[in-house]
Design an enzyme around this catalytic site. Structure first.
Site, mmCIF file in Angstrom:
data_model
loop_
_atom_site.group_PDB
_atom_site.id
_atom_site.type_symbol
_atom_site.label_atom_id
_atom_site.label_comp_id
_atom_site.label_asym_id
_atom_site.label_seq_id
_atom_site.Cartn_x
_atom_site.Cartn_y
_atom_site.Cartn_z
ATOM 1 N N GLY A 164 6.260 1.897 -0.214
ATOM 2 C CA GLY A 164 4.940 1.388 0.099
ATOM 3 C C GLY A 164 3.903 1.836 -0.932
ATOM 4 O O GLY A 164 4.160 2.736 -1.737
ATOM 5 N N CYS A 165 2.752 1.215 -0.871
ATOM 6 C CA CYS A 165 1.706 1.502 -1.858
ATOM 7 C C CYS A 165 1.074 2.864 -1.621
ATOM 8 O O CYS A 165 0.980 3.685 -2.535
ATOM 9 C CB CYS A 165 0.652 0.411 -1.836
ATOM 10 S SG CYS A 165 0.040 0.009 -0.192
ATOM 11 N N TYR A 166 0.650 3.107 -0.395
ATOM 12 C CA TYR A 166 0.077 4.412 -0.088
ATOM 13 C C TYR A 166 1.070 5.525 -0.392
ATOM 14 O O TYR A 166 0.716 6.597 -0.877
ATOM 15 C CB TYR A 166 -0.275 4.499 1.402
ATOM 16 C CG TYR A 166 -1.564 3.840 1.812
ATOM 17 C CD1 TYR A 166 -2.774 4.186 1.217
ATOM 18 C CD2 TYR A 166 -1.590 2.915 2.845
ATOM 19 C CE1 TYR A 166 -3.969 3.604 1.637
ATOM 20 C CE2 TYR A 166 -2.783 2.334 3.275
ATOM 21 C CZ TYR A 166 -3.972 2.687 2.665
ATOM 22 O OH TYR A 166 -5.151 2.119 3.092
ATOM 23 N N THR A 167 2.333 5.262 -0.057
ATOM 24 C CA THR A 167 3.334 6.313 -0.179
ATOM 25 C C THR A 167 3.611 6.647 -1.634
ATOM 26 O O THR A 167 3.692 7.821 -1.996
ATOM 27 C CB THR A 167 4.632 5.872 0.506
ATOM 28 O OG1 THR A 167 5.015 4.617 -0.024
ATOM 29 C CG2 THR A 167 4.443 5.727 1.980
ATOM 30 N N CYS A 221 1.670 6.412 -4.148
ATOM 31 C CA CYS A 221 0.527 7.139 -4.693
ATOM 32 C C CYS A 221 0.475 8.568 -4.150
ATOM 33 O O CYS A 221 0.255 9.518 -4.900
ATOM 34 C CB CYS A 221 -0.742 6.374 -4.340
ATOM 35 S SG CYS A 221 -2.225 6.943 -5.159
#
Lengths: 346, 346, 346, 346
Positions: D149-152, D154
């Protein structure tokens, strides 16, 4: 009618003060002082005031201000404020200073965080920190208000009930704050250009921002012990708003509901504070253009940590709105006079 | 106190009407009707109203509205308005309709541009087109106002003095208009998603937008001859605002100054019209959040063509603000009651 | 490999040129000249280049440039360009000038619209106007390209087929153009601050913008007669993009389809031109980040007027992209080398 | 050439994958599958692809995909992915799944955080978590990648060096993350309308967002002990970008320089990781449009706490870019093939 002057009236905090005073039923603006625009009509600098305000900006003239005004709002850069305020104070004026110069109980804290000597520590002692919800009783007894910063108002109000109640580990406080770009003022700085700050996000002055010291001063007072904490300011691509996400470790297990009850009690009868019901949280657009503070929270039971969201409009409750609220207290008016607008969701 | 109801109160024009009526000194909102949110508090739908408005949205009940209200604002999609308004009208209510259903003198024009039959052409005849600056005298004599569209208000007011004075070639009129995204309403349409409409610009309904017919109706009336013109709507990445750039060929040579004088005369005593001095032009942020219209112009002597810039806030003078202005006229209040705010430059 | 230098490499057009040359398979950047940042790494000024470009900005040194480079892109303010270009030209370099200094056939037109004398009218005669789609054949025979302006590229390409075919009244041309804020450059000007130009729209230099003369020069050439026209630039709250809405009266009746066919023929084999099918129109986000031009049109049969929509990315086809396209032509490379990116819809 | 198919190719992550594969020198897109747009040309749905991609979207046909493609990118909502992937896997295809369905080592964690049973736990065991910098060695040995995922991405990359080195109190980790609106996808949801999410900021799913579990899985692996942490997602008014501000208490005193050295070592030879020098921090616009990760940090010696800033483009390194990076690894290409673009500062 209260006769008002605004110094630094063409900056963003200054012009917001002008906007609010123009609609205030008990105030007449007598002077708008601006170095850069002296001699120019304010409605030429801010054409939204065409046909509404006919005042011409003037250069600073202390005697003239003293004769024409009952109250002065100083929306000058810090450092500049403390040079002019003693003279105004001597003229028996009431003064609401929007800079950082008169916000500190301890001149040493000011001098450490602002990196300069304070030119009038005696006067500093007479000033009251104008966070109305916390210092309402002292305000009417002074003539000099240190109007709080935008980040600080939002952060302090978000954490005050927890700290006062002693339910959190005071060493665990973290405030992750996001600001709109008006917070950076109207100065010509490269990072504030549209093309530099739209469609992006950044942090700045991490662990060193001056508002940290202001937040610590007030929370320490509430806690009855010295608090030091993490404060991280960010810039977000929007004009108005402070959005503070606050983290604190709970000393023992609390439900979200129990803590919300704590907040409702702490802020009961406060006209400008909105505690959100469980499951719902404030957003910038709920308070934008208004003097309200929105506060919501969630307990993370896995970590026994509470996350508090606090939201204000930086130009309103974070600057001009609170300044007017302070003026209302100084002149014994109902505290929300001229400040009851709902704000702009759109 | 005037008792008011808003139908379609949770759309963007509806909630702006609510916002304005909440601060209107002579009005009490009695009903907010919303199909989608009936039973829900309006402050849950628009949390900027928390602590300010305690009304719960209701489903449509004509009898209830008739008993509770003196005036009804219908902020429904066109088509829907004309189904409900006859029943409201029969109840002796005053009605200000924000849709296109009651704006036309000629039912055929409506039916051609809206592609549907008008269900009550008789009632249409009783309606007055609520562009206050042009129809101020007729408004108090009706109970049904066809509140003008946003593009149309901005365009008509930008061109009216030229057309009335007969100084331009009526066949040469071109209006290139740019709108903020609130103009598209709160419906769930793909092009209105943030990621679809930020950082871009587009034209739509070129040569076919319905507001064309409304502009033509009013300018033809002023000209005393039939006018047809080009109208091109665009969407710009901002929330509020209509910005109309209008082009017209001059019949003979005029200076910018002479035409500005024409405008100043035409709009003398108008509280909401600001004619800009030569060399200066209105921008959206000069009127945003206010009921003002900003108008400026430049003559291009090379082409003997005048370029007029006209600016409004689409939700205010282009919808809710003008609706309240109409209400003030209907109830014989000072026309600017509740509408004197300066607007938000920031 | 072609060795390239960029003068004014830290402005917005300059850095976009750097970005494009970094990915160009036949080019190596040898020098980035910047007055303001000499001695600083370009990746410190634009950190999106960290790990990608290790060049340190240098001060201007003509001899050094002459030794190190085959081609020079001058992205300097107009006025500054014409002071440095003669010296570069004498060194036998190929030069692509992104300013307005070498775009004119008639020095008098330059001097009238730019309000200054041209210091090297002889050199001006050797320059070719680098709108590749119109002057492709002349470009390889010069060493000095006057790279077209952003508004002009978009406007000329939108109107060229009509004017060339002689189907419109040349006296009726109106271009209503909207630009993103990068068009205003990186200079520290108050109107370019985020809080001044977000959520608003304005027109500027109405009837007097310099690009008018450039558009007129090229359309007159195509028409075989002198054309003068209306050009109105606007600023919209987005970073990139030029959106031109062009109006022209048709000499006789044409369908939308017939005119589209005219465009398809005029631009056949053009790699960077996209003619939209009837009923569909270009938007800024269709071309943003790419070198493409999007063109669509609609005939308004009521008025026998055609409305053409033309769209480019001002930093790409309106500046750096076209500059690279010109370089490809100068060095006999396939015209789209390094320019085939789709652009960013998101 | 690698033959690729994209399922869910008209969502935001899907179309970004299309954009990247179009410029990838070793790939040919054979199929773009879209339920909503089957039968329509992709260039009609995303007109930035006009003249660049001529593919017509198709409905899902597993056999056809199996015959035409070597690799499939599934950019479907979670839940939908796990229904179709087993069939694709049986056809011997390589699969890169952009949903959350194949990211977990422990099916129970998936089922707890996603609130649904996993339909193929056996296949889940064969999947590799495609955070390339951490699992580079395992990736080439699988045919099924759970793309992070994107949040993950980062968050994990921002904290990994600290956790791996064991220098922080693992119980003190807090990630305050801000996302652009593309992260919310192209679905028609009210909060994603332009007028709802511009000029504001909000937090959502506080203490309950699914990405929390993914971050915890990976950091626990690195730590060799179970980590649970606070993760707070926010929405900011920008299209692209994840900005994570990470807080961790240090076990003993470290300087900023010492920790930066730790990061430089951990990420040495990583092409897509940029460690910022002391005193400088990443911003979204430094990575926007690129596959880079920007990481900077500051130690607050007053609290012995480190604040790490980590930045990515959510559609690139947070979705499509990393997916292509995974594909490069699966097909033994240089890891940065097709991914070397600098990104768009502007």
């Amino acid at each position: 009618m209260i006769r008002a002057g605004i110094l630094g009236g063409t900056g963003y905090a200054g012009i917001e003060t002008v906007r609010l005073l123009l609609r205030h039923p008990e105030v007449k603006i007598e002077r708008i002082v601006s170095q850069s625009y002296a001699g120019k009509k304010i409605a030429e600098v801010y054409p939204n005031l065409m046909g509404i305000c006919d005042i011409t900006c003037s250069a600073l003239d202390i005697d003239d201000i003293a004769k024409s005004c009952d109250v002065v709002f100083t929306a000058l850069p810090h450092g500049a404020s403390k040079e002019v305020i003693p003279a105004l104070y001597d003229k028996n004026l009431k003064i609401i200073d929007l800079s950082g110069d008169f916000r500190y109980r301890d001149v040493k804290v000011y001098e450490k965080w602002y990196g300069q000597e304070h030119s009038d520590p005696e006067l500093l002692k007479k000033a009251v920190y104008g966070l109305c919800e916390l210092h309402r009783d002292e305000i009417p007894h002074t003539r000099l208000i240190g109007n709080p910063g935008c980040y600080t108002t939002c952060s302090i109000m978000g954490l005050a009930p927890l700290v006062k109640a002693g339910v959190v580990d005071n060493r665990s406080l973290i405030i992750d704050a996001k600001s709109g770009v008006t917070g950076a003022g109207r100065g010509l700085n490269l990072p504030n250009l549209f093309c530099e700050c739209t469609e992006t996000m950044k942090a700045y002055k991490v662990a060193t921002h001056r508002h940290t010291s202001e937040i610590e001063q007030e929370l320490s007072l509430l806690a009855g012990e010295e608090i030091i904490l993490s404060f991280t300011p960010h810039l977000a691509p929007m004009k108005r708003g402070i959005f503070a996400t606050c983290y604190a470790n709970l000393k023992k297990a609390y439900t979200t509901g129990a803590l919300l009850e704590l907040y409702r009690t702490f802020y009961k009868d406060e006209k400008f504070v909105r505690i959100y019901p469980e499951g719902s949280l404030p957003e910038v657009k709920h308070v934008s253009g208004s003097n309200y503070v929105g506060i919501g929270l969630t307990v993370d039971p896995r970590l026994n940590r509470v996350i508090v969201i606090s939201c204000i409009d930086n130009l309103m409750k974070g600057a001009a709105g609170q300044a007017v609220q302070n003026m209302n207290l100084l002149f014994h008016l109902p505290e929300d006079t001229g400040l009851t607008e709902a704000g702009m969701y759109l």
